[in-house]
Design a protein around this motif. Structure first.
Motif, PDB file in Angstrom:
ATOM      1  N   THR A 218       0.840  -1.202   0.000  1.00 35.64           N
ATOM      2  CA  THR A 218       0.000   0.000   0.000  1.00 35.64           C
ATOM      3  C   THR A 218       0.872   1.248   0.000  1.00 35.64           C
ATOM      4  O   THR A 218       0.602   2.204  -0.722  1.00 35.64           O
ATOM      5  CB  THR A 218      -0.955  -0.002   1.210  1.00 35.64           C
ATOM      6  OG1 THR A 218      -1.756  -1.189   1.167  1.00 35.64           O
ATOM      7  CG2 THR A 218      -1.860   1.215   1.205  1.00 35.64           C
ATOM      8  N   SER A 219       1.926   1.226   0.780  1.00 33.68           N
ATOM      9  CA  SER A 219       2.854   2.352   0.818  1.00 33.68           C
ATOM     10  C   SER A 219       3.503   2.569  -0.555  1.00 33.68           C
ATOM     11  O   SER A 219       3.594   3.702  -1.039  1.00 33.68           O
ATOM     12  CB  SER A 219       3.927   2.114   1.881  1.00 33.68           C
ATOM     13  OG  SER A 219       4.894   3.131   1.845  1.00 33.68           O
ATOM     14  N   LEU A 220       3.938   1.482  -1.181  1.00 38.10           N
ATOM     15  CA  LEU A 220       4.526   1.601  -2.524  1.00 38.10           C
ATOM     16  C   LEU A 220       3.505   2.123  -3.528  1.00 38.10           C
ATOM     17  O   LEU A 220       3.825   2.969  -4.378  1.00 38.10           O
ATOM     18  CB  LEU A 220       5.071   0.248  -2.999  1.00 38.10           C
ATOM     19  CG  LEU A 220       6.314  -0.289  -2.320  1.00 38.10           C
ATOM     20  CD1 LEU A 220       6.655  -1.684  -2.849  1.00 38.10           C
ATOM     21  CD2 LEU A 220       7.499   0.659  -2.510  1.00 38.10           C
ATOM     22  N   ALA A 221       2.265   1.640  -3.446  1.00 35.02           N
ATOM     23  CA  ALA A 221       1.214   2.089  -4.365  1.00 35.02           C
ATOM     24  C   ALA A 221       0.941   3.580  -4.169  1.00 35.02           C
ATOM     25  O   ALA A 221       0.781   4.325  -5.143  1.00 35.02           O
ATOM     26  CB  ALA A 221      -0.058   1.264  -4.153  1.00 35.02           C
ATOM     27  N   ARG A 222       0.913   4.003  -2.922  1.00 33.74           N
ATOM     28  CA  ARG A 222       0.691   5.427  -2.628  1.00 33.74           C
ATOM     29  C   ARG A 222       1.842   6.261  -3.197  1.00 33.74           C
ATOM     30  O   ARG A 222       1.616   7.276  -3.859  1.00 33.74           O
ATOM     31  CB  ARG A 222       0.565   5.614  -1.111  1.00 33.74           C
ATOM     32  CG  ARG A 222       0.058   6.980  -0.696  1.00 33.74           C
ATOM     33  CD  ARG A 222      -0.240   7.049   0.801  1.00 33.74           C
ATOM     34  NE  ARG A 222      -1.440   6.271   1.102  1.00 33.74           N
ATOM     35  CZ  ARG A 222      -1.458   5.177   1.867  1.00 33.74           C
ATOM     36  NH1 ARG A 222      -0.348   4.715   2.409  1.00 33.74           N
ATOM     37  NH2 ARG A 222      -2.571   4.528   2.099  1.00 33.74           N
ATOM     38  N   GLN A 223       3.076   5.804  -2.951  1.00 25.76           N
ATOM     39  CA  GLN A 223       4.246   6.537  -3.448  1.00 25.76           C
ATOM     40  C   GLN A 223       4.313   6.555  -4.973  1.00 25.76           C
ATOM     41  O   GLN A 223       4.861   7.481  -5.560  1.00 25.76           O
ATOM     42  CB  GLN A 223       5.531   5.916  -2.903  1.00 25.76           C
ATOM     43  CG  GLN A 223       5.716   6.064  -1.407  1.00 25.76           C
ATOM     44  CD  GLN A 223       6.899   5.227  -0.937  1.00 25.76           C
ATOM     45  OE1 GLN A 223       7.986   5.332  -1.480  1.00 25.76           O
ATOM     46  NE2 GLN A 223       6.671   4.388   0.066  1.00 25.76           N
ATOM     47  N   SER A 224       3.742   5.533  -5.610  1.00 28.69           N
ATOM     48  CA  SER A 224       3.791   5.452  -7.069  1.00 28.69           C
ATOM     49  C   SER A 224       2.799   6.403  -7.727  1.00 28.69           C
ATOM     50  O   SER A 224       2.865   6.631  -8.928  1.00 28.69           O
ATOM     51  CB  SER A 224       3.529   4.019  -7.548  1.00 28.69           C
ATOM     52  OG  SER A 224       2.159   3.691  -7.386  1.00 28.69           O
ATOM     53  N   GLY A 225       1.868   6.930  -6.921  1.00 32.74           N
ATOM     54  CA  GLY A 225       0.877   7.849  -7.461  1.00 32.74           C
ATOM     55  C   GLY A 225      -0.405   7.186  -7.907  1.00 32.74           C
ATOM     56  O   GLY A 225      -1.162   7.750  -8.689  1.00 32.74           O
ATOM     57  N   ALA A 226      -0.669   5.999  -7.422  1.00 30.77           N
ATOM     58  CA  ALA A 226      -1.899   5.301  -7.785  1.00 30.77           C
ATOM     59  C   ALA A 226      -3.111   6.098  -7.333  1.00 30.77           C
ATOM     60  O   ALA A 226      -3.101   6.728  -6.271  1.00 30.77           O
ATOM     61  CB  ALA A 226      -1.924   3.906  -7.158  1.00 30.77           C
ATOM     62  N   HIS A 227      -4.153   6.077  -8.140  1.00 33.41           N
ATOM     63  CA  HIS A 227      -5.404   6.784  -7.824  1.00 33.41           C
ATOM     64  C   HIS A 227      -6.040   6.207  -6.557  1.00 33.41           C
ATOM     65  O   HIS A 227      -6.518   6.951  -5.707  1.00 33.41           O
ATOM     66  CB  HIS A 227      -6.368   6.680  -9.017  1.00 33.41           C
ATOM     67  CG  HIS A 227      -7.678   7.349  -8.791  1.00 33.41           C
ATOM     68  ND1 HIS A 227      -7.800   8.717  -8.677  1.00 33.41           N
ATOM     69  CD2 HIS A 227      -8.930   6.837  -8.646  1.00 33.41           C
ATOM     70  CE1 HIS A 227      -9.060   9.027  -8.478  1.00 33.41           C
ATOM     71  NE2 HIS A 227      -9.774   7.898  -8.454  1.00 33.41           N
ATOM     72  N   ALA A 228      -6.068   4.890  -6.435  1.00 33.60           N
ATOM     73  CA  ALA A 228      -6.641   4.203  -5.268  1.00 33.60           C
ATOM     74  C   ALA A 228      -5.599   3.211  -4.746  1.00 33.60           C
ATOM     75  O   ALA A 228      -5.657   2.016  -5.044  1.00 33.60           O
ATOM     76  CB  ALA A 228      -7.936   3.497  -5.664  1.00 33.60           C
ATOM     77  N   PRO A 229      -4.623   3.692  -3.974  1.00 29.76           N
ATOM     78  CA  PRO A 229      -3.501   2.829  -3.568  1.00 29.76           C
ATOM     79  C   PRO A 229      -3.907   1.613  -2.738  1.00 29.76           C
ATOM     80  O   PRO A 229      -3.326   0.546  -2.904  1.00 29.76           O
ATOM     81  CB  PRO A 229      -2.591   3.768  -2.774  1.00 29.76           C
ATOM     82  CG  PRO A 229      -3.420   4.946  -2.430  1.00 29.76           C
ATOM     83  CD  PRO A 229      -4.496   5.053  -3.463  1.00 29.76           C
ATOM     84  N   GLU A 230      -4.898   1.758  -1.867  1.00 29.36           N
ATOM     85  CA  GLU A 230      -5.314   0.620  -1.045  1.00 29.36           C
ATOM     86  C   GLU A 230      -5.897  -0.488  -1.925  1.00 29.36           C
ATOM     87  O   GLU A 230      -5.599  -1.661  -1.736  1.00 29.36           O
ATOM     88  CB  GLU A 230      -6.336   1.049   0.020  1.00 29.36           C
ATOM     89  CG  GLU A 230      -5.768   1.957   1.093  1.00 29.36           C
ATOM     90  CD  GLU A 230      -5.714   3.433   0.705  1.00 29.36           C
ATOM     91  OE1 GLU A 230      -6.217   3.807  -0.391  1.00 29.36           O
ATOM     92  OE2 GLU A 230      -5.145   4.209   1.486  1.00 29.36           O
ATOM     93  N   LEU A 231      -6.731  -0.085  -2.889  1.00 30.73           N
ATOM     94  CA  LEU A 231      -7.331  -1.052  -3.802  1.00 30.73           C
ATOM     95  C   LEU A 231      -6.249  -1.735  -4.638  1.00 30.73           C
ATOM     96  O   LEU A 231      -6.239  -2.968  -4.772  1.00 30.73           O
ATOM     97  CB  LEU A 231      -8.350  -0.376  -4.716  1.00 30.73           C
ATOM     98  CG  LEU A 231      -8.946  -1.256  -5.825  1.00 30.73           C
ATOM     99  CD1 LEU A 231      -9.706  -2.437  -5.235  1.00 30.73           C
ATOM    100  CD2 LEU A 231      -9.836  -0.421  -6.741  1.00 30.73           C
ATOM    101  N   LEU A 232      -5.331  -0.958  -5.188  1.00 31.73           N
ATOM    102  CA  LEU A 232      -4.259  -1.532  -6.001  1.00 31.73           C
ATOM    103  C   LEU A 232      -3.430  -2.521  -5.187  1.00 31.73           C
ATOM    104  O   LEU A 232      -3.117  -3.620  -5.663  1.00 31.73           O
ATOM    105  CB  LEU A 232      -3.359  -0.430  -6.575  1.00 31.73           C
ATOM    106  CG  LEU A 232      -2.161  -0.913  -7.401  1.00 31.73           C
ATOM    107  CD1 LEU A 232      -2.623  -1.711  -8.616  1.00 31.73           C
ATOM    108  CD2 LEU A 232      -1.297   0.278  -7.827  1.00 31.73           C
ATOM    109  N   ALA A 233      -3.088  -2.166  -3.968  1.00 25.61           N
ATOM    110  CA  ALA A 233      -2.289  -3.061  -3.123  1.00 25.61           C
ATOM    111  C   ALA A 233      -3.041  -4.369  -2.859  1.00 25.61           C
ATOM    112  O   ALA A 233      -2.457  -5.449  -2.939  1.00 25.61           O
ATOM    113  CB  ALA A 233      -1.933  -2.371  -1.812  1.00 25.61           C
TER     114      ALA A 233
END
Length: 194
Positions: free
Chosen positions: A133-148
């Motif tokens: 989730t942290s990596l997804a957030r840092q990557s700029g994902a629109h919905a980092p929790e969902l992507l993780a």
């Protein structure tokens, strides 16, 4: 037993539990496999379950350190590291002693969600999800929790498929799907900005 002997016992027990399972491995078998007497085992671990918890803690630490270090060697951006987890998994799947995920096995053998062994296994998965989730957030994902969460589903499916199919292809297939999900998330983020 000195502390280093205790650590050695935990390491050897981890190999046996990983190979043969938790319920299938009794204390008598551990005595034979580890070379440590039952008396010595019980000096440090009141029960087999206490030993299993120590094994899971060691496996958690060693697995996370190994995988995360390898991911950082493969990719130097958060987005790249999300995808590189599948490269690290592929290497793991191709090892001769690969037998799947010890934490999935523990949760399957101790299915009561309140059992300490199940709780310990779930904690490993929670920490891994938190990192993704942290990596997804840092990557700029629109919905980092969902992507993780989606990436975790791909990872878990790849692990199970690798056990059943006995090859590393599930990691490659999951990597392609993860890249599509990441690209879609980054596209959504950019569209939301305009």
């Amino acid at each position: 037993m000195r502390p280093n002997k205790r650590d050695e016992l935990v390491r050897k027990a981890m190999e046996v539990f990983y190979r043969d399972g938790f319920h299938a491995t009794g204390m008598d078998k551990l005595v034979v496999e580890t070379g440590v007497s039952k008396t010595s085992m019980y000096k440090h671990f009141r029960t087999k379950e206490d030993l299993i918890l120590a094994v899971l803690r060691l496996r958690d630490e060693s697995f996370r350190n190994r995988i995360l270090r390898r991911v950082e060697q493969i990719a130097d951006t958060p987005a790249g590291q999300l995808i590189a987890t599948f490269d690290a998994f592929k290497e793991w799947f191709e090892e001769d002693d690969f037998r799947g995920c010890m934490f999935l096995k523990a949760a399957a053998e101790y299915q009561d969600a309140s059992h300490p062994i199940h709780v310990q296994a779930a904690e490993h998965k929670r920490v891994m999800l938190e990192h993704l989730t942290s990596l997804a957030r840092q990557s700029g994902a629109h919905a980092p929790e969902l992507l993780a969460r989606q990436i975790v589903l791909l990872q878990e499916g790849a692990i199970v498929s690798a056990v059943l199919l006995k090859n590393g292809n599930p990691a490659e297939d999951a990597k392609v799907a993860a890249q599509l999900l990441l690209d879609a998330e980054l596209t959504r983020k950019n569209a939301a900005l305009h």
